[in-house]
Design a protein around this motif. Structure first.
Motif, PDB file in Angstrom:
ATOM      1  N   LYS A 197       0.870  -1.182   0.000  1.00 37.05           N
ATOM      2  CA  LYS A 197       0.000   0.000   0.000  1.00 37.05           C
ATOM      3  C   LYS A 197       0.899   1.222   0.000  1.00 37.05           C
ATOM      4  N   ILE A 198       0.962   1.881  -1.148  1.00 37.71           N
ATOM      5  CA  ILE A 198       1.851   3.038  -1.291  1.00 37.71           C
ATOM      6  C   ILE A 198       1.390   4.150  -0.356  1.00 37.71           C
ATOM      7  N   SER A 233      -1.755  -1.105  -3.957  1.00 35.57           N
ATOM      8  CA  SER A 233      -2.823  -0.132  -3.741  1.00 35.57           C
ATOM      9  C   SER A 233      -2.202   1.162  -3.238  1.00 35.57           C
ATOM     10  N   VAL A 234      -3.017   2.199  -3.216  1.00 33.70           N
ATOM     11  CA  VAL A 234      -2.488   3.502  -2.828  1.00 33.70           C
ATOM     12  C   VAL A 234      -3.486   4.186  -1.905  1.00 33.70           C
ATOM     13  N   GLY A 250      -0.450   3.441 -13.144  1.00 38.52           N
ATOM     14  CA  GLY A 250      -0.671   1.998 -13.020  1.00 38.52           C
ATOM     15  C   GLY A 250      -1.361   1.549 -11.742  1.00 38.52           C
ATOM     16  N   CYS A 251      -1.754   2.502 -10.892  1.00 43.25           N
ATOM     17  CA  CYS A 251      -2.452   2.131  -9.662  1.00 43.25           C
ATOM     18  C   CYS A 251      -3.878   1.724  -9.994  1.00 43.25           C
ATOM     19  N   ARG A 252      -4.283   0.569  -9.497  1.00 46.57           N
ATOM     20  CA  ARG A 252      -5.624   0.077  -9.806  1.00 46.57           C
ATOM     21  C   ARG A 252      -6.505  -0.071  -8.570  1.00 46.57           C
ATOM     22  N   GLU A 253      -5.933   0.109  -7.405  1.00 41.14           N
ATOM     23  CA  GLU A 253      -6.761   0.057  -6.193  1.00 41.14           C
ATOM     24  C   GLU A 253      -6.449   1.285  -5.358  1.00 41.14           C
ATOM     25  N   MET A 254      -7.493   2.028  -5.009  1.00 40.91           N
ATOM     26  CA  MET A 254      -7.281   3.307  -4.342  1.00 40.91           C
ATOM     27  C   MET A 254      -8.163   3.478  -3.122  1.00 40.91           C
ATOM     28  N   GLN A 255      -7.674   4.345  -2.239  1.00 42.24           N
ATOM     29  CA  GLN A 255      -8.366   4.600  -0.985  1.00 42.24           C
ATOM     30  C   GLN A 255      -8.122   6.058  -0.649  1.00 42.24           C
TER      31      GLN A 255
END
Ligand code: C2E
Ligand code: MG
Ligand code: MG
Ligand code: MG
Length: 277
Positions: A197-198, A233-234, A250-255
């Motif tokens: 998780k970036i 994810s980020v 290229g991030c495909r999952e975000m919060q």
């Protein structure tokens, strides 16, 4: 009172330090009490969103403490105290159970749980998690245990065995706040993790004047994760522009607050039904 213990003592600590110590011991006492009934404690859930279609793919459990007189106390203030005072195991187990309940309710979503290094280093931790997951009849592959890089830094057999046992049972392991703190990435190969998780600090830099540098770092982290076969994810996505840049990187999952803050279970239920799920 420090003042009554002599002049030197007063000089070292000073009135501000004195207040800090008083506040801390007050929080300590109140937290101990709050853990008895858990009435003031709540677990909120923040959605994880698919960058492709903006669907909710998961929820992160985040503990909340509604203090009767001080109002909402953030976890950054009371988790360290709970760790120091030996209260984190009880608090952590309670959060884990609440997260299991959420996992039963929303069995198609993955539920992320933050783990303290103190929990991971505690004796029998993996066995306890497995026992609770069995008791609550949850699918461990839908539970994502978030750890921070610091725990992997030392070559620690206990930590290594614990993480392996958790993963063998089926739990997924995510590296939270990824990219902060440590330059050595060799542990990524040694330890069994499923996801990075970036950290939000990189996303925040996307708003600044040298956003191109931040973008380059994010792209590098994404390709590093990909190359290692990890999900990426980020966290901390606050603006449409950040979302756009992150998607392009290229991030495909975000919060993040752009999508939703952490919400109560009731609010999550409303949100999911209004989104047509
Ligand atoms: P974290 O695991 O990195 O969680 C993300 C934090 O960022 C949460 O703060 C969340 O509310 C906040 N956040 C989410 N989206 C945004 C955004 O778009 N912008 C900004 N500025 N912030 C955003 P929170 O809930 O205050 O938690 C802080 C930290 O406390 C967590 O960081 C985690 O390390 C720890 N924590 C929270 N709950 C637990 C728990 O149950 N157990 C343990 N051990 N630690 C916990
Ligand atoms: Mg987290
Ligand atoms: Mg995080
Ligand atoms: Mg973070």
């Amino acid at each position: 009172h420090a003042k009554s213990q002599g002049r030197n003592r007063y000089c070292i600590f000073g009135p501000i330090m004195d207040e800090t110590i008083k506040l801390r011991s007050m929080i300590e006492d109140d937290l101990r009490r709050a853990l008895l009934s858990k009435d003031q404690l709540m677990v909120y859930f923040q959605p994880l969103i698919s960058g492709v279609d903006e669907r909710v793919v998961g929820l992160e459990a985040l503990v909340r403490w509604e203090h009767p007189t001080r109002g909402l106390i953030p976890p950054s203030q009371f988790i360290p105290i709970a760790e120091d005072e030996g209260l984190i195991l009880e608090l952590g187990e309670w959060v884990f159970r609440e997260a299991c309940a959420a996992s039963r309710r929303w069995s198609d979503l993955s539920i992320a749980i933050n783990l303290s290094p103190v929990q991971i280093r505690s004796r029998g931790f993996a066995e306890r998690c497995i026992e609770i997951a069995r008791e609550c009849q949850v699918n461990p592959t839908k539970l994502e245990l978030e750890i921070t890089e610091g725990i992997l830094l030392k070559d620690d057999n206990v930590v290594c065995d614990t993480l392996n046992a958790l993963r063998e049972f089926g739990f997924r392991i995510a590296l939270d706040d990824f990219g902060t703190g440590y330059s050595s990435l060799s542990y990524l190969k040694q330890f069994a993790v499923d996801k990075i998780k970036i950290d939000r600090s990189f996303v925040q830099s996307l708003a600044g004047t040298d956003y191109q540098e931040a973008l380059a770092i994010i792209e590098a982290l994404v390709s590093l994760g990909r190359a290692m076969g990890l999900a990426v994810s980020v966290e901390g996505v606050e603006t449409k522009e950040q979302e756009r840049l992150l998607f392009a990187a290229g991030c495909r999952e975000m919060q993040g607050y752009l999508f939703s803050p952490a919400l109560s279970q009731e609010q999550i239920a409303v949100m999911l039904s209004s989104r047509g799920r």
